[in-house]
Design a protein around this motif. Sequence first.
Motif, PDB file in Angstrom:
ATOM      1  N   PHE A  82       0.813  -1.219   0.000  1.00  0.00           N
ATOM      2  CA  PHE A  82       0.000   0.000   0.000  1.00  0.00           C
ATOM      3  C   PHE A  82       0.844   1.266   0.000  1.00  0.00           C
ATOM      4  CE2 PHE A  82      -2.865  -3.139   2.014  1.00  0.00           C
ATOM      5  CZ  PHE A  82      -3.905  -3.066   1.106  1.00  0.00           C
TER       6      PHE A  82
ATOM      7  N   ARG C 289      -5.679  -3.340  10.889  1.00  0.00           N
ATOM      8  CA  ARG C 289      -6.491  -3.517   9.676  1.00  0.00           C
ATOM      9  C   ARG C 289      -7.842  -2.834   9.810  1.00  0.00           C
ATOM     10  NH1 ARG C 289      -6.043  -8.617   6.308  1.00  0.00           N
ATOM     11  NH2 ARG C 289      -8.129  -9.086   7.076  1.00  0.00           N
ATOM     12  N   ALA C 292      -7.265   0.845   9.515  1.00  0.00           N
ATOM     13  CA  ALA C 292      -6.950   1.175   8.123  1.00  0.00           C
ATOM     14  C   ALA C 292      -8.214   1.231   7.278  1.00  0.00           C
ATOM     15  CB  ALA C 292      -5.969   0.155   7.543  1.00  0.00           C
ATOM     16  N   SER C 293      -9.116   0.254   7.474  1.00  0.00           N
ATOM     17  CA  SER C 293     -10.289   0.253   6.601  1.00  0.00           C
ATOM     18  C   SER C 293     -11.295   1.316   7.033  1.00  0.00           C
ATOM     19  CB  SER C 293     -10.931  -1.135   6.553  1.00  0.00           C
ATOM     20  OG  SER C 293     -11.332  -1.492   7.855  1.00  0.00           O
ATOM     21  N   ASP C 294     -11.282   1.715   8.330  1.00  0.00           N
ATOM     22  CA  ASP C 294     -12.176   2.785   8.763  1.00  0.00           C
ATOM     23  C   ASP C 294     -11.686   4.149   8.309  1.00  0.00           C
ATOM     24  OD1 ASP C 294     -13.724   0.958   9.937  1.00  0.00           O
ATOM     25  OD2 ASP C 294     -13.158   1.400  12.019  1.00  0.00           O
ATOM     26  N   SER C 295     -10.349   4.342   8.393  1.00  0.00           N
ATOM     27  CA  SER C 295      -9.811   5.682   8.165  1.00  0.00           C
ATOM     28  C   SER C 295      -9.362   5.883   6.737  1.00  0.00           C
ATOM     29  CB  SER C 295      -8.618   5.919   9.095  1.00  0.00           C
ATOM     30  OG  SER C 295      -7.572   5.042   8.730  1.00  0.00           O
ATOM     31  N   PHE C 296      -9.238   4.805   5.981  1.00  0.00           N
ATOM     32  CA  PHE C 296      -8.687   4.834   4.626  1.00  0.00           C
ATOM     33  C   PHE C 296      -7.243   5.303   4.596  1.00  0.00           C
ATOM     34  CE2 PHE C 296     -13.275   5.361   3.949  1.00  0.00           C
ATOM     35  CZ  PHE C 296     -13.501   4.197   3.241  1.00  0.00           C
ATOM     36  N   ARG C 297      -6.611   5.440   5.775  1.00  0.00           N
ATOM     37  CA  ARG C 297      -5.192   5.847   5.780  1.00  0.00           C
ATOM     38  C   ARG C 297      -4.343   4.593   5.981  1.00  0.00           C
ATOM     39  NH1 ARG C 297      -4.795  11.121   9.447  1.00  0.00           N
ATOM     40  NH2 ARG C 297      -2.594  10.847   8.907  1.00  0.00           N
ATOM     41  N   VAL C 298      -4.314   3.786   4.928  1.00  0.00           N
ATOM     42  CA  VAL C 298      -3.754   2.448   5.013  1.00  0.00           C
ATOM     43  C   VAL C 298      -2.256   2.478   5.337  1.00  0.00           C
ATOM     44  CG1 VAL C 298      -3.515   0.256   3.831  1.00  0.00           C
ATOM     45  CG2 VAL C 298      -5.468   1.720   3.360  1.00  0.00           C
ATOM     46  N   THR C 299      -1.487   3.210   4.534  1.00  0.00           N
ATOM     47  CA  THR C 299      -0.039   3.219   4.724  1.00  0.00           C
ATOM     48  C   THR C 299       0.329   3.740   6.110  1.00  0.00           C
ATOM     49  OG1 THR C 299       0.158   3.663   2.385  1.00  0.00           O
ATOM     50  CG2 THR C 299       2.135   3.942   3.712  1.00  0.00           C
ATOM     51  N   THR C 301      -1.394   3.744   8.824  1.00  0.00           N
ATOM     52  CA  THR C 301      -1.729   2.763   9.852  1.00  0.00           C
ATOM     53  C   THR C 301      -0.639   1.704   9.971  1.00  0.00           C
ATOM     54  OG1 THR C 301      -4.002   3.037   9.140  1.00  0.00           O
ATOM     55  CG2 THR C 301      -3.548   1.263  10.698  1.00  0.00           C
TER      56      THR C 301
END
Lengths: 238, 243, 338
Positions: A82, C289, C292-299, C301
Amino acid sequence: MAGIVLQSSDWLFVASNADFLLLGTIVTVLLTITSLSLGFLAGFPMGAIEVYGPDSLRSVVGTVGVVFRGTPIVVLVVVLYFGLPIPQLGTVPALDIQVTPFLAATLALGLRSGAYQSQVFRGAIQSISEGQMEGARSIGMSKLQAIRHVIFPQAIRRSIPGFQNEFTIVLKDTSVAFAIGLAELLTRAENLYLQPGRGTAVMEVILTITAIYFVLTVATNRTLDRLHDRYAIPGGNE
Amino acid sequence: MSLLRLEDVEKSYGTEEVLHGVGFEMDTRDVDVIVGPSGSGKSTLLRCVNRLTEIDGGSIFLDDEDVHAMDENDLRRRVGMVFQDFNLFAHRTAVGNVTLGLTEVLDLPSGEAHDRAMEYLDRVGLAEQADSYPAELSGGQKQRVGIARSLAMDPELILFDEPTSALDPELIGEVLGVMNDLADEGMTMLCVTHEMGFARSAATTLTFLDDGRIVERGPPEQLFDDPEHDRTREFLGDLTEIH
Amino acid sequence: MSADQTQPAAVGDLPGRRRVAVVTVGVVFWTWLSLRWAYHNTVLDAVATALGVPDLIRSETAVLAREPWLPTAPFANAAETLTAVGADLGPLGLVAEWLAWPFELTAFAIEGGPAMAAGAFITVYLTLASMVLGLAIAVPLSVARVYGGWLVRHISLAYTELVRGTPLLAQLFLLYYGLPLAEEIEGLGFVGEGAVPRAAVFVAIVGFTINSSAYQAEYIRGALQSVDSGQLVAARSIGLSKAAGIRHVVLPQGLRYAIPGWTNEFVYLIKYSSLAAFITVPELFRQARIIASDSFRVTDTYVVVAVLYLALVLTTALAMDRLESAVAVPGLGPADER
């Protein structure tokens, strides 16, 4: 205890999907090879730098190594998948995989393996007695020549058991690419038993792929054992 | 003009002074033997000559050329060394040990290097063991390979650093035999050794080094039979009794 | 598999100054974790109240539901300011954006802190429980391998080779999705209620215990074999039985030699406990995880969670180092050679 009963119909289901699992096995083996190669390309110079490099470079390499060895492989896989701007590169139709997750997994597994291989190689270099270097220098070889012709050939041989360990670790950890949906063996196993009505086949499918992993590790280890014996220095080391 | 000249050589490891102003000269075809108690700085002195160890003061000249002005690899090509622990390349056969310097340092083509290596192995009586690896050889054989490896580079001078000290007593003779032959053939040799028989029979000059200083230096008969210093008599007397 | 040479050091050596830094960060980190983990601890609540911060611990609330301690606004503002400045700088703006990122990341990490702490709690007890249970299996396993008869030796060998030759993730899938283990555990009744974790956690512990026992057995086997064989002979010569000799003479030495391997295993388990996320255990990686999926700030996180894992791993490695020198027999064994 219904779920534990192994049914012949489920085994037939596994058998009928042999091609599908074979593709997954090929992806797993390919990913192992690309990762180990990247690991060697990264780990070999890293190990050499940790022994012979200047202080500043050595501490950089050492710190990078600690980060890669101290982070879970699944975290490395997702961070690189990502976090890195790898462009979407489409699919490989023959293997039915996407290129991007394959690259990300190769980078994560490869760089992590490099961090470990550097330790293997560093230890091997350091285990070679100083007299080898002195012997080489005493006939007029430069330090670089001595490293290349006297130290490295011996260090590589001594690294083989460590590399062998690395092989097993990387092969098993390719399964972590499951986290980014790469269609390797484990992901394909899940694809199979998640098909409607195939929920009873979970045990059979997973036992099958586990057996495949086991055969792969044992077969390769036997081969590497032979290689080790074949290239061992007669009479052992000094 | 002397082949090797040391002037006032000083060397310390940290605060510990190992050599306090050592100086002497030797000519081509000389066999110079240095003796002295352990820790007297003998090995350090040898290693200073081919700069495996760098000196802290004084100077060393090879053929009137300051060795510190020379490229160290050139220097070592001209000054060979034979080690106490052999330091043979563990991953190469006997002949491979000899050829490596020939191909990599002298840039000889491999065929020629092999021929030359075989010639020198033959000279130390090991032609038949050419394809054996170091771990398959006895200590005496290893040391003879070490001598051949050094000789093959065609050096002007060979340094011998206690070449027989790591050997079982029954293997010492074969190495001393080779060294005696070399001396007879006129090879220039600077040897650190405890072998008094060799010192008496082969040395042109004997040096007694103690505590980083030359106590006495002269023809071996003089040091053995009529030394100027009591310390020399004591040391050589002790050794002669033992041997 | 003859490749059972001891692996290189778990994470590697840290040079002196960095070691001090790690120790300092480690102390702060563990203080934070342990305060976060306080649950139904009236003493700590009272202390916090006395110090004038009654809401600091809030040990009656679930860890996940607690508030961050530090305000996120200053960091978020700093990041915004830097970005705004960067917008005016043209090409240099990229540098400003880079400088802004650590602040953004800090604000983000503060927000996710309580959830991550809750996850780390599970990570830690998963690891500890599996280490201890794994050791309990590993000791007889390795003794069987070294001193057992043909059959016992080969059973032990088969077990370790099977476990070490297959991926941990596949083992977890086998236990969780393949076997009806979770249902059985849930059938016990008390699972998942109150402070008792859900069945998946128990399945994970079973999986990690099996996995870890095989690796620990290898380390201990190597260590036992490095104990001088004269030791057992000497024990027998003073009249001890073979079992008593192993128990009183060989094991106390061998287990000490096994500590470096044990450190490796500890670090390995902390890292690989992250795989429990895939069988729904809400440990550190699964919390990440979810965030990440709640905030959309994957990297962001995953970078934060990587740092937390590094903190766990490095502090453990340092602590194990300490343990090793503490229990070393003076003048004896591998501890002195390292």
